[in-house]
Design an enzyme around this catalytic site. Structure first.
Site, PDB file in Angstrom:
ATOM      1  N   ASP A   1       0.242   4.165   0.987  1.00 18.43           N
ATOM      2  CA  ASP A   1      -0.025   4.637  -0.484  1.00 18.43           C
ATOM      3  C   ASP A   1      -0.801   5.388  -0.246  1.00 18.43           C
ATOM      4  OD1 ASP A   1       1.867   3.329  -2.153  1.00 18.43           O
ATOM      5  OD2 ASP A   1       0.714   1.097  -1.517  1.00 18.43           O
TER       6      ASP A   1
ATOM      7  N   HIS B   1      -3.416  -5.150   3.207  1.00 15.79           N
ATOM      8  CA  HIS B   1      -1.778  -5.147   2.806  1.00 15.79           C
ATOM      9  C   HIS B   1      -1.285  -6.606   2.802  1.00 15.79           C
ATOM     10  CE1 HIS B   1       2.253  -5.243   3.187  1.00 15.79           C
ATOM     11  NE2 HIS B   1       2.547  -3.647   2.193  1.00 15.79           N
TER      12      HIS B   1
END
Length: 426
Positions: free
Chosen positions: A372, A314
Site C-alpha cells: 500500500d 504486515h
C-alpha cells in the site's frame, strides 16, 4: 506423523495427525479437537489457524516471498500480462503461446459489457456515496441477472461464472466512478486490451481519446498500460486474507457466487485491508512537507499517541513485502521515463521510507513498507482518483476471489463455516 496433546489436569494424552505442506510449516489436524478432548482452540484473528488447504497462492513471511500456483511473483510480473495471471489462477495453467493468451483475453473483452438496467441502480445512489458501496451493490445485483450460476455442475459452468465477473468488474467500477463525478458513461471498447480498456473507461471522453484538456494530453500510453497491468497482477491474490476468507465463508453457505464476491468487496473496503492505500496517500498529504516527517515519526514512537504510520508492517510479512519492492522499482522507472509524479508526496514518502528502514524502532517490530505504501503514488501518477484506489484493488483481486471460491466449492472437505466461541457472559 502426529502431535501429542497432554491434559495436565488428568494426564490424558491425545494424538492428532499432522498435515504435510508443499511449502511452509506443517499443520496439526484439530478438526476433531472438541470431539476428542472436550476443548475448543482459542485463536482470535485466526493467526495460527488454517481454515483450508489451498494450491492458489503462498506467502513466506520470513523470506518475503509470494507465489501464485508455484510461480514467483517477480517472474509473473516480469514475463506475463495480468490476463495471463488470471488464466493461471483460474485454471492452474499459464498460456502456452500468444494465441492461447489472446483467446482468453478476447473472451474477457467480449464479456465486459453490463446490463443497461444497472445504470439506473447506480444513478439512485447519493452523489457522495463511496464507490466501494456502489460496487458491492452492483456485483450483488449481477446475481439476479445470472441466476444459473447458483447451480453449477461442470468445470465449464464454474469457469464461465468466474470469467464473466472478471470481465465485468472493471466496467462496473468505471461506472461507479463516472457516476460519482457526473461524467458520461464510457462503454467498453473491445478493440482495446483488457487493461487499457480499464484506463479508457476511467479517463476517456465519449468518441475521443482525449484525457485532460487542460494538460493537452492525448491517449493512453503503453507505459501507463504496462504499469497498471503490473499493479493488477500484484493484487491478484494473497493467501487467506480477510476478504478472501470472507468470500470462502459466505460461499460455504451455498449463496450465489456473486453475492460472495460482493461480501469480499465489503471486507476489502476496510481501511485495515484494501482501503489502506487510500489512507497512505491521505496521510502523506497530512504530513505535508519533508521537514515534518521527523515530527510524525516521533508520534509513531510516542506511547501516548495513537498515531499509526500507514503503509508499514504486515500480519504475515516479517521482512520486505516483495510486492512493495516491485512497486518501488516501478515507481522509479515511471519517474525516469517521464511520467509525471507528485514530487512533493514522492519526496515525503522517500524520506519516511529512509528513516523507517534505518530506525531500530521499525526494524525491531518488522515494520517494512508494504504494497500500500507505493501503490498510491503510482495510481495518482496514472491519474486515478484517490477515492478510486480501493476499487482498483477490487479489479485486481476479483480473479483471486473467484479462484478461492472455486477451490472451496469443489473441495470434498467443503462445509459451512461455523467457528466456536468462548462464552464469558452471564
Amino acid at each position: 506423523m502426529s502431535v501429542t496433546l497432554i491434559n495436565n489436569e488428568n494426564n490424558a494424552r491425545y494424538e492428532f495427525e499432522t498435515i504435510e505442506c508443499t511449502r511452509g510449516p506443517k499443520a496439526v489436524d484439530f478438526s476433531k479437537l472438541f470431539e476428542t478432548t472436550g476443548f475448543f482452540s482459542y485463536d482470535p484473528g485466526y493467526s495460527s489457524t488454517a481454515g483450508c488447504q489451498s494450491k492458489i497462492s503462498y506467502i513466506n513471511g520470513k523470506k518475503g516471498e509470494l507465489y501464485y500456483r508455484g510461480h514467483r511473483i517477480e517472474d509473473l510480473v516480469a514475463k506475463y500480462k495480468y490476463v495471463d495471471v488470471c488464466r493461471l489462477l483460474l485454471t492452474g495453467e499459464l498460456p502456452k503461446n500468444q494465441d492461447e493468451s489472446l483467446e482468453f483475453e478476447l473472451e474477457l473483452r467480449h464479456r465486459s459489457f453490463v446490463h443497461e438496467s444497472l445504470l439506473n441502480m447506480f444513478s439512485a445512489f447519493p452523489s457522495n456515496a463511496h464507490p466501494m458501496a456502489k460496487l458491492s451493490s452492483g456485483v450483488s445485483i449481477l446475481s439476479t441477472l445470472y441466476s444459473t450460476h447458483q447451480n453449477m455442475h461442470t468445470e465449464e459452468d464454474y469457469q464461465t461464472m468466474a470469467r464473466r465477473i472478471v470481465a465485468k468488474i472493471p466496467t462496473l467500477a468505471a461506472i461507479c466512478y463516472r457516476n460519482e463525478v457526473g461524467a458520461p458513461i464510457i462503454y467498453p471498447d473491445i478493440a482495446r486490451s483488457y487493461v487499457e480498456n480499464i484506463l479508457f473507461m476511467l479517463r476517456g471522453y465519449p468518441y475521443s481519446r482525449l484525457k485532460h484538456t487542460t494538460q493537452g494530453e492525448v491517449g493512453i500510453t503503453p507505459l501507463e498500460v504496462e504499469a497498471f497491468d503490473k499493479i493488477l497482477t500484484l493484487h491478484a491474490d494473497h493467501g487467506q486474507n480477510a476478504s478472501s476468507t470472507t468470500v470462502r465463508n459466505v460461499a460455504s453457505t451455498g449463496v450465489h457466487p456473486y453475492a460472495a464476491i460482493s461480501a469480499g468487496i465489503s471486507a476489502l473496503w476496510g481501511h485495515l485491508h484494501g482501503g489502506a492505500n487510500e489512507k497512505v496517500l491521505l496521510q502523506l498529504e497530512e504530513i505535508g512537507d519533508v521537514k515534518n516527517v521527523d515530527k510524525y515519526i516521533a508520534r509513531v514512537k510516542d506511547k501516548n499517541d495513537n498515531f499509526k504510520l500507514m503503509g508499514f508492517g504486515h500480519r504475515v510479512y516479517k521482512s520486505y513485502d516483495p510486492r512493495a519492492k516491485i512497486l518501488k522499482g516501478l515507481k522509479d522507472e515511471l519517474h525516469q521515463k517521464g511520467v509525471k509524479m507528485d514530487e512533493r508526496l514522492s519526496e515525503i514518502a522517500a524520506k519516511v521510507e529512509e528513516i523507517a528502514l534505518k530506525d531500530e524502532y521499525f526494524i525491531e517490530r518488522n515494520l517494512y513498507p508494504n504494497v500500500d505504501f507505493y501503490s498510491g503514488t503510482i495510481l495518482r501518477a496514472l491519474k486515478i482518483p484517490v477515492r478510486f484506489f480501493t476499487p482498483v484493488f477490487v479489479i485486481g483481486r476479483t480473479v483471486g476471489w473467484c479462484a478461492q471460491l472455486l477451490e472451496h466449492v469443489k473441495s470434498p472437505q467443503a462445509r459451512i463455516t461455523r467457528p466456536r466461541q468462548v462464552y464469558v457472559g452471564d
